[in-house]
Design a protein around this motif. Sequence first.
Motif, PDB file in Angstrom:
ATOM      1  N   GLU A   1       0.830  -1.204   0.000  1.00 60.47           N
ATOM      2  CA  GLU A   1       0.000   0.000   0.000  1.00 60.47           C
ATOM      3  C   GLU A   1       0.865   1.255   0.000  1.00 60.47           C
ATOM      4  N   ALA A   2       1.933   1.251   0.796  1.00 55.02           N
ATOM      5  CA  ALA A   2       2.821   2.412   0.849  1.00 55.02           C
ATOM      6  C   ALA A   2       3.520   2.625  -0.486  1.00 55.02           C
ATOM      7  N   ALA A   3       3.998   1.543  -1.101  1.00 54.35           N
ATOM      8  CA  ALA A   3       4.666   1.668  -2.400  1.00 54.35           C
ATOM      9  C   ALA A   3       3.716   2.251  -3.440  1.00 54.35           C
ATOM     10  N   ALA A   4       2.466   1.795  -3.426  1.00 57.55           N
ATOM     11  CA  ALA A   4       1.483   2.317  -4.375  1.00 57.55           C
ATOM     12  C   ALA A   4       1.199   3.795  -4.111  1.00 57.55           C
ATOM     13  N   ALA A   5       1.040   4.162  -2.836  1.00 57.21           N
ATOM     14  CA  ALA A   5       0.753   5.553  -2.479  1.00 57.21           C
ATOM     15  C   ALA A   5       1.901   6.479  -2.862  1.00 57.21           C
ATOM     16  N   LEU A   6       3.121   5.962  -2.802  1.00 58.10           N
ATOM     17  CA  LEU A   6       4.312   6.758  -3.136  1.00 58.10           C
ATOM     18  C   LEU A   6       4.659   6.708  -4.620  1.00 58.10           C
ATOM     19  N   GLY A   7       3.891   5.945  -5.389  1.00 52.06           N
ATOM     20  CA  GLY A   7       4.142   5.839  -6.832  1.00 52.06           C
ATOM     21  C   GLY A   7       5.387   5.060  -7.167  1.00 52.06           C
ATOM     22  N   LEU A   8       5.747   4.078  -6.322  1.00 53.38           N
ATOM     23  CA  LEU A   8       6.973   3.305  -6.533  1.00 53.38           C
ATOM     24  C   LEU A   8       6.648   2.037  -7.313  1.00 53.38           C
ATOM     25  N   SER A   9       6.747   2.122  -8.613  1.00 52.89           N
ATOM     26  CA  SER A   9       6.479   0.960  -9.453  1.00 52.89           C
ATOM     27  C   SER A   9       7.618  -0.052  -9.415  1.00 52.89           C
ATOM     28  N   ASN A  10       8.723   0.316  -8.776  1.00 51.20           N
ATOM     29  CA  ASN A  10       9.890  -0.572  -8.678  1.00 51.20           C
ATOM     30  C   ASN A  10       9.920  -1.343  -7.365  1.00 51.20           C
ATOM     31  N   VAL A  11       8.769  -1.490  -6.715  1.00 55.58           N
ATOM     32  CA  VAL A  11       8.693  -2.186  -5.427  1.00 55.58           C
ATOM     33  C   VAL A  11       7.514  -3.150  -5.427  1.00 55.58           C
ATOM     34  N   ARG A  12       7.756  -4.367  -4.949  1.00 54.09           N
ATOM     35  CA  ARG A  12       6.666  -5.292  -4.626  1.00 54.09           C
ATOM     36  C   ARG A  12       7.058  -6.015  -3.349  1.00 54.09           C
ATOM     37  N   ALA A  13       6.091  -6.258  -2.495  1.00 55.71           N
ATOM     38  CA  ALA A  13       6.326  -6.987  -1.251  1.00 55.71           C
ATOM     39  C   ALA A  13       5.609  -8.322  -1.313  1.00 55.71           C
ATOM     40  N   VAL A  14       6.269  -9.354  -0.798  1.00 55.64           N
ATOM     41  CA  VAL A  14       5.678 -10.691  -0.779  1.00 55.64           C
ATOM     42  C   VAL A  14       5.735 -11.239   0.643  1.00 55.64           C
ATOM     43  N   ALA A  15       4.698 -11.959   1.025  1.00 57.72           N
ATOM     44  CA  ALA A  15       4.608 -12.513   2.371  1.00 57.72           C
ATOM     45  C   ALA A  15       5.340 -13.850   2.410  1.00 57.72           C
ATOM     46  N   LEU A  16       6.635 -13.782   2.634  1.00 60.47           N
ATOM     47  CA  LEU A  16       7.481 -14.972   2.659  1.00 60.47           C
ATOM     48  C   LEU A  16       8.567 -14.811   3.711  1.00 60.47           C
ATOM     49  N   ARG A  17       8.844 -15.883   4.433  1.00 61.63           N
ATOM     50  CA  ARG A  17      10.058 -15.919   5.249  1.00 61.63           C
ATOM     51  C   ARG A  17      11.254 -16.073   4.314  1.00 61.63           C
ATOM     52  N   ALA A  18      12.387 -15.542   4.725  1.00 68.53           N
ATOM     53  CA  ALA A  18      13.578 -15.618   3.887  1.00 68.53           C
ATOM     54  C   ALA A  18      13.977 -17.063   3.619  1.00 68.53           C
ATOM     55  N   GLU A  19      13.815 -17.937   4.617  1.00 69.96           N
ATOM     56  CA  GLU A  19      14.182 -19.344   4.429  1.00 69.96           C
ATOM     57  C   GLU A  19      13.346 -19.987   3.326  1.00 69.96           C
ATOM     58  N   ASP A  20      12.054 -19.678   3.304  1.00 74.67           N
ATOM     59  CA  ASP A  20      11.179 -20.248   2.280  1.00 74.67           C
ATOM     60  C   ASP A  20      11.486 -19.649   0.912  1.00 74.67           C
ATOM     61  N   ALA A  21      11.755 -18.350   0.875  1.00 70.09           N
ATOM     62  CA  ALA A  21      12.110 -17.710  -0.395  1.00 70.09           C
ATOM     63  C   ALA A  21      13.378 -18.316  -0.982  1.00 70.09           C
ATOM     64  N   GLY A  22      14.354 -18.602  -0.121  1.00 75.67           N
ATOM     65  CA  GLY A  22      15.630 -19.133  -0.583  1.00 75.67           C
ATOM     66  C   GLY A  22      15.574 -20.573  -1.029  1.00 75.67           C
ATOM     67  N   ARG A  23      14.478 -21.261  -0.718  1.00 77.36           N
ATOM     68  CA  ARG A  23      14.323 -22.652  -1.151  1.00 77.36           C
ATOM     69  C   ARG A  23      13.351 -22.777  -2.329  1.00 77.36           C
ATOM     70  N   GLY A  24      12.763 -21.660  -2.741  1.00 79.72           N
ATOM     71  CA  GLY A  24      11.746 -21.690  -3.784  1.00 79.72           C
ATOM     72  C   GLY A  24      12.165 -20.997  -5.059  1.00 79.72           C
ATOM     73  N   GLU A  25      11.195 -20.410  -5.751  1.00 77.34           N
ATOM     74  CA  GLU A  25      11.433 -19.818  -7.071  1.00 77.34           C
ATOM     75  C   GLU A  25      12.347 -18.601  -7.029  1.00 77.34           C
ATOM     76  N   LEU A  26      12.464 -17.963  -5.877  1.00 76.90           N
ATOM     77  CA  LEU A  26      13.309 -16.771  -5.780  1.00 76.90           C
ATOM     78  C   LEU A  26      14.779 -17.099  -5.561  1.00 76.90           C
ATOM     79  N   ARG A  27      15.105 -18.342  -5.324  1.00 77.86           N
ATOM     80  CA  ARG A  27      16.504 -18.729  -5.100  1.00 77.86           C
ATOM     81  C   ARG A  27      17.362 -18.335  -6.311  1.00 77.86           C
TER      82      ARG A  27
END
Length: 240
Positions: free
Chosen positions: A116-142
């Motif tokens: 919501e903050a990124a959208a309000a600030l017009g930051l098209s270069n930001v997205r937030a995802v609800a992930l723990r770092a451990e899960d992110a590092g074992r999945g598609e973002l690795r």
Amino acid sequence: MDELCEIIERGLTAAGVAYDATLPQACAAHWRLLTAANARFNLTAITSAAEAARKHYLDVLLTAPLFARLADAYGGAAADIGSGGGFPALPLAIACPRLEWTLLEAAQKKTAFLNEAAAALGLSNVRAVALRAEDAGRGELRGGFDIVTARAVAPLSVLSEYALPLLRAGGVFAAFKGANAAAELAAAQRALAVLGGTYAGQEDYTLPDGEQRAVLLIVKTAATPDKYPRRAGMPAKKPL
């Protein structure tokens, strides 16, 4: 002029950091969003605009020239671990628009706030995802990022297990640290060796109140073994 803006302007000018005229006002807009959300759930222990200007915004913005150089040297795909209220990623997304940010935040409410903050600030270069770092590092973002950051999350030995799996080969982990940076680096040597990271220097800087800060730079010089990161909670419970 808003007190937060004045302190940011003075701090950046004193440090010789060039900035766009819209930057302080954008930070003030983020602070208004943050304080409103902070009344509903915990995002920051700091409630004074003056203290936030010094210890949140300037703590990040004084490193903007460093991150511009990192983007040139390593690329612009960046991830931030445990983004909370948006530090360091949102001020850096404003100051360095060529960086494309993925914010990793385990808490759903905080993730929603960040988007919501990124959208309000017009930051098209930001997205937030609800992930723990451990899960992110074992999945598609690795292996998907050129730069990974973390600020006020965990000791470097723990952070390295979160961050290095997310980096592509040759990418860089930029860890925001305080006066204990050297001790944390010494304690993290085994973790870095196991995970494929090599210390590549640091950027030291001083906040307006005299507090010492550093960004430690860890380059991924070897592949991270597939078994890392370990399952959620294990890096913090049993650091390498």
